[in-house]
Design a protein around this motif. Structure first.
Motif, PDB file in Angstrom:
ATOM      1  N   ASP A 106       1.581   9.728  19.210  1.00  0.00           N
ATOM      2  CA  ASP A 106       0.405  10.202  18.458  1.00  0.00           C
ATOM      3  C   ASP A 106       0.721  10.342  16.974  1.00  0.00           C
ATOM      4  OD1 ASP A 106      -0.867  12.404  21.090  1.00  0.00           O
ATOM      5  OD2 ASP A 106      -0.995  10.231  20.780  1.00  0.00           O
ATOM      6  N   GLU A 107       1.899  10.893  16.689  1.00  0.00           N
ATOM      7  CA  GLU A 107       2.280  11.038  15.275  1.00  0.00           C
ATOM      8  C   GLU A 107       2.377   9.667  14.617  1.00  0.00           C
ATOM      9  OE1 GLU A 107       5.927  13.126  16.030  1.00  0.00           O
ATOM     10  OE2 GLU A 107       5.083  15.092  15.480  1.00  0.00           O
ATOM     11  N   GLU A 108       2.972   8.732  15.352  1.00  0.00           N
ATOM     12  CA  GLU A 108       3.127   7.384  14.783  1.00  0.00           C
ATOM     13  C   GLU A 108       1.784   6.681  14.614  1.00  0.00           C
ATOM     14  OE1 GLU A 108       6.093   7.461  13.054  1.00  0.00           O
ATOM     15  OE2 GLU A 108       5.716   5.334  13.395  1.00  0.00           O
ATOM     16  N   ASP A 109       0.872   6.904  15.529  1.00  0.00           N
ATOM     17  CA  ASP A 109      -0.458   6.273  15.391  1.00  0.00           C
ATOM     18  C   ASP A 109      -1.075   6.644  14.051  1.00  0.00           C
ATOM     19  OD1 ASP A 109      -1.597   6.410  18.887  1.00  0.00           O
ATOM     20  OD2 ASP A 109      -0.246   5.050  17.814  1.00  0.00           O
ATOM     21  N   LEU A 110      -0.991   7.911  13.689  1.00  0.00           N
ATOM     22  CA  LEU A 110      -1.592   8.372  12.421  1.00  0.00           C
ATOM     23  C   LEU A 110      -0.861   7.766  11.228  1.00  0.00           C
ATOM     24  CD1 LEU A 110      -2.193  12.150  13.273  1.00  0.00           C
ATOM     25  CD2 LEU A 110      -3.895  10.290  13.153  1.00  0.00           C
ATOM     26  N   ILE A 111       0.462   7.720  11.327  1.00  0.00           N
ATOM     27  CA  ILE A 111       1.252   7.191  10.198  1.00  0.00           C
ATOM     28  C   ILE A 111       1.003   5.696  10.022  1.00  0.00           C
ATOM     29  CG2 ILE A 111       3.610   6.698   9.412  1.00  0.00           C
ATOM     30  CD1 ILE A 111       4.447   9.366  10.672  1.00  0.00           C
ATOM     31  N   VAL A 112       0.944   4.974  11.143  1.00  0.00           N
ATOM     32  CA  VAL A 112       0.721   3.519  11.060  1.00  0.00           C
ATOM     33  C   VAL A 112      -0.631   3.233  10.428  1.00  0.00           C
ATOM     34  CG1 VAL A 112       0.299   1.452  12.472  1.00  0.00           C
ATOM     35  CG2 VAL A 112       2.267   2.913  12.954  1.00  0.00           C
ATOM     36  N   GLU A 113      -1.651   4.011  10.817  1.00  0.00           N
ATOM     37  CA  GLU A 113      -2.978   3.794  10.223  1.00  0.00           C
ATOM     38  C   GLU A 113      -2.938   4.024   8.718  1.00  0.00           C
ATOM     39  OE1 GLU A 113      -5.552   5.355  14.056  1.00  0.00           O
ATOM     40  OE2 GLU A 113      -6.324   5.672  12.044  1.00  0.00           O
ATOM     41  N   GLU A 114      -2.223   5.040   8.301  1.00  0.00           N
ATOM     42  CA  GLU A 114      -2.142   5.341   6.861  1.00  0.00           C
ATOM     43  C   GLU A 114      -1.381   4.243   6.125  1.00  0.00           C
ATOM     44  OE1 GLU A 114      -3.785   7.186   5.081  1.00  0.00           O
ATOM     45  OE2 GLU A 114      -2.701   6.881   3.194  1.00  0.00           O
ATOM     46  N   GLN A 115      -0.331   3.714   6.746  1.00  0.00           N
ATOM     47  CA  GLN A 115       0.423   2.623   6.093  1.00  0.00           C
ATOM     48  C   GLN A 115      -0.463   1.383   5.961  1.00  0.00           C
ATOM     49  OE1 GLN A 115       3.587   3.433   4.876  1.00  0.00           O
ATOM     50  NE2 GLN A 115       2.727   5.359   5.616  1.00  0.00           N
ATOM     51  N   LEU A 116      -1.247   1.101   6.987  1.00  0.00           N
ATOM     52  CA  LEU A 116      -2.162  -0.058   6.920  1.00  0.00           C
ATOM     53  C   LEU A 116      -3.149   0.125   5.766  1.00  0.00           C
ATOM     54  CD1 LEU A 116      -3.029  -0.813  10.668  1.00  0.00           C
ATOM     55  CD2 LEU A 116      -1.901  -2.383   9.047  1.00  0.00           C
ATOM     56  N   ARG A 117      -3.673   1.359   5.647  1.00  0.00           N
ATOM     57  CA  ARG A 117      -4.638   1.626   4.569  1.00  0.00           C
ATOM     58  C   ARG A 117      -3.969   1.447   3.207  1.00  0.00           C
ATOM     59  NH1 ARG A 117      -6.951   5.308   8.259  1.00  0.00           N
ATOM     60  NH2 ARG A 117      -5.464   6.973   7.808  1.00  0.00           N
ATOM     61  N   GLN A 118      -2.746   1.935   3.095  1.00  0.00           N
ATOM     62  CA  GLN A 118      -2.056   1.836   1.798  1.00  0.00           C
ATOM     63  C   GLN A 118      -1.761   0.374   1.441  1.00  0.00           C
ATOM     64  OE1 GLN A 118       1.426   4.313   1.376  1.00  0.00           O
ATOM     65  NE2 GLN A 118       0.340   6.169   2.034  1.00  0.00           N
ATOM     66  N   ILE A 119      -1.338  -0.386   2.432  1.00  0.00           N
ATOM     67  CA  ILE A 119      -1.060  -1.816   2.168  1.00  0.00           C
ATOM     68  C   ILE A 119      -2.357  -2.521   1.791  1.00  0.00           C
ATOM     69  CG2 ILE A 119      -0.323  -3.997   3.231  1.00  0.00           C
ATOM     70  CD1 ILE A 119       1.570  -2.276   5.027  1.00  0.00           C
ATOM     71  N   ALA A 120      -3.419  -2.212   2.507  1.00  0.00           N
ATOM     72  CA  ALA A 120      -4.713  -2.853   2.221  1.00  0.00           C
ATOM     73  C   ALA A 120      -5.168  -2.510   0.812  1.00  0.00           C
ATOM     74  CB  ALA A 120      -5.754  -2.401   3.246  1.00  0.00           C
ATOM     75  N   ALA A 121      -5.028  -1.247   0.418  1.00  0.00           N
ATOM     76  CA  ALA A 121      -5.478  -0.829  -0.912  1.00  0.00           C
ATOM     77  C   ALA A 121      -4.651  -1.516  -1.993  1.00  0.00           C
ATOM     78  CB  ALA A 121      -5.367   0.683  -1.043  1.00  0.00           C
ATOM     79  N   LEU A 122      -3.336  -1.605  -1.780  1.00  0.00           N
ATOM     80  CA  LEU A 122      -2.484  -2.272  -2.778  1.00  0.00           C
ATOM     81  C   LEU A 122      -2.856  -3.745  -2.885  1.00  0.00           C
ATOM     82  CD1 LEU A 122       1.040  -0.733  -2.034  1.00  0.00           C
ATOM     83  CD2 LEU A 122      -0.304  -0.491  -4.138  1.00  0.00           C
ATOM     84  N   ARG A 123      -3.121  -4.387  -1.754  1.00  0.00           N
ATOM     85  CA  ARG A 123      -3.462  -5.810  -1.781  1.00  0.00           C
ATOM     86  C   ARG A 123      -4.830  -6.017  -2.418  1.00  0.00           C
ATOM     87  NH1 ARG A 123      -1.105  -8.455   3.910  1.00  0.00           N
ATOM     88  NH2 ARG A 123       1.079  -8.033   3.437  1.00  0.00           N
ATOM     89  N   LEU A 124      -5.718  -5.078  -2.168  1.00  0.00           N
ATOM     90  CA  LEU A 124      -7.056  -5.152  -2.762  1.00  0.00           C
ATOM     91  C   LEU A 124      -6.931  -5.042  -4.291  1.00  0.00           C
ATOM     92  CD1 LEU A 124      -9.835  -5.425  -1.537  1.00  0.00           C
ATOM     93  CD2 LEU A 124      -9.983  -2.946  -1.433  1.00  0.00           C
ATOM     94  N   LYS A 125      -6.164  -4.067  -4.757  1.00  0.00           N
ATOM     95  CA  LYS A 125      -5.977  -3.909  -6.206  1.00  0.00           C
ATOM     96  C   LYS A 125      -5.368  -5.185  -6.785  1.00  0.00           C
ATOM     97  CE  LYS A 125      -5.247   1.121  -6.093  1.00  0.00           C
ATOM     98  NZ  LYS A 125      -4.174   2.120  -5.946  1.00  0.00           N
ATOM     99  N   GLY A 126      -4.422  -5.750  -6.026  1.00  0.00           N
ATOM    100  CA  GLY A 126      -3.777  -6.975  -6.508  1.00  0.00           C
ATOM    101  C   GLY A 126      -4.755  -8.129  -6.635  1.00  0.00           C
ATOM    102  N   LEU A 127      -5.734  -8.155  -5.748  1.00  0.00           N
ATOM    103  CA  LEU A 127      -6.743  -9.219  -5.762  1.00  0.00           C
ATOM    104  C   LEU A 127      -7.505  -9.215  -7.082  1.00  0.00           C
ATOM    105  CD1 LEU A 127      -7.667 -11.251  -3.591  1.00  0.00           C
ATOM    106  CD2 LEU A 127      -9.411  -9.602  -2.896  1.00  0.00           C
ATOM    107  N   PHE A 128      -7.738  -8.016  -7.610  1.00  0.00           N
ATOM    108  CA  PHE A 128      -8.547  -7.899  -8.830  1.00  0.00           C
ATOM    109  C   PHE A 128      -7.712  -7.685 -10.079  1.00  0.00           C
ATOM    110  CE2 PHE A 128     -12.513  -8.362  -6.847  1.00  0.00           C
ATOM    111  CZ  PHE A 128     -12.391  -7.826  -5.583  1.00  0.00           C
ATOM    112  N   ALA A 129      -6.395  -7.692  -9.906  1.00  0.00           N
ATOM    113  CA  ALA A 129      -5.545  -7.439 -11.076  1.00  0.00           C
ATOM    114  C   ALA A 129      -5.253  -8.744 -11.805  1.00  0.00           C
ATOM    115  CB  ALA A 129      -4.243  -6.790 -10.629  1.00  0.00           C
ATOM    116  N   THR A 130      -5.349  -9.846 -11.052  1.00  0.00           N
ATOM    117  CA  THR A 130      -4.948 -11.134 -11.689  1.00  0.00           C
ATOM    118  C   THR A 130      -6.169 -11.790 -12.351  1.00  0.00           C
ATOM    119  OG1 THR A 130      -5.370 -12.096  -9.521  1.00  0.00           O
ATOM    120  CG2 THR A 130      -3.086 -11.602 -10.082  1.00  0.00           C
TER     121      THR A 130
END
Ligand SMILES: NC(=O)NC1=NC(=O)NC1=O
Length: 165
Positions: free
Chosen positions: A141-165
């Motif tokens: 259960d603890e890992e489920d929450l952490i994995v979801e947060e890591q996915l969100r963080q990776i998605a947000a970083l990739r999204l920012k990268g999409l509009f940074a170039t």
């Protein structure tokens, strides 16, 4: 890419643009259908709320797109390039680190039945190894929450990268 180009893209093209950030159809569609955005920050904020909560199936589908930490993603597609860039802090030539990561990844997969996922950008291999060791002691259960947060963080970083170039 400019935000205006994202707004002007047709729905399917806009969804295809977002998929390498997070391969969850519901998430891509929600972000595309909420266009236009006043700023990239507004889009990123929406990306966090749209990605919460995930269903277990969505997490599994998204994880399948991420290579193991320390394994260079092969292929020329955008996700592989993003993954390689995010894992820049992990020196593939460092045999000791590579062995420790391989061992940690295997232990994590034995325990949780899925790949160890961490937002790797900005983290050194020792920080990643530290997190891996700590997370091996977690419950599912603890890992489920952490994995979801890591996915969100990776998605947000990739999204920012999409509009940074
Ligand atoms: N298993 C992983 O955590 N993979 C990854 N983390 C990132 O930040 N990018 C990846 O590909």
């Amino acid at each position: 890419m400019l935000l205006e180009e994202f707004h002007a893209a047709d729905r399917d093209a806009a969804i295809a643009l977002l998929a390498p950030c997070l391969d969850v159809g519901r998430w891509c569609e929600e972000l595309v259908d909420a266009r236009p955005y006043g700023s990239v920050d507004e889009l990123v904020a929406r990306a966090f709320t749209a990605a919460s909560p995930f269903t277990a199936e969505e997490v599994e589908a998204a994880l399948a797109r991420h290579p193991r930490i320390g394994e260079r993603a092969g292929g020329a597609n955008r996700e592989a390039a993003l993954s390689r860039a995010e894992q820049a802090g992990v020196d593939p030539a460092d045999a000791v680190v590579a062995a420790e990561l391989a061992e940690g990844n295997a232990a994590y997969e034995r325990r949780f039945g899925r790949v160890f996922l961490i937002r790797a950008a900005g983290r050194t291999s020792s920080e990643i190894l530290e997190a891996l060791t700590e997370r091996l002691g977690h419950t599912r259960d603890e890992e489920d929450l952490i994995v979801e947060e890591q996915l969100r963080q990776i998605a947000a970083l990739r999204l920012k990268g999409l509009f940074a170039t």
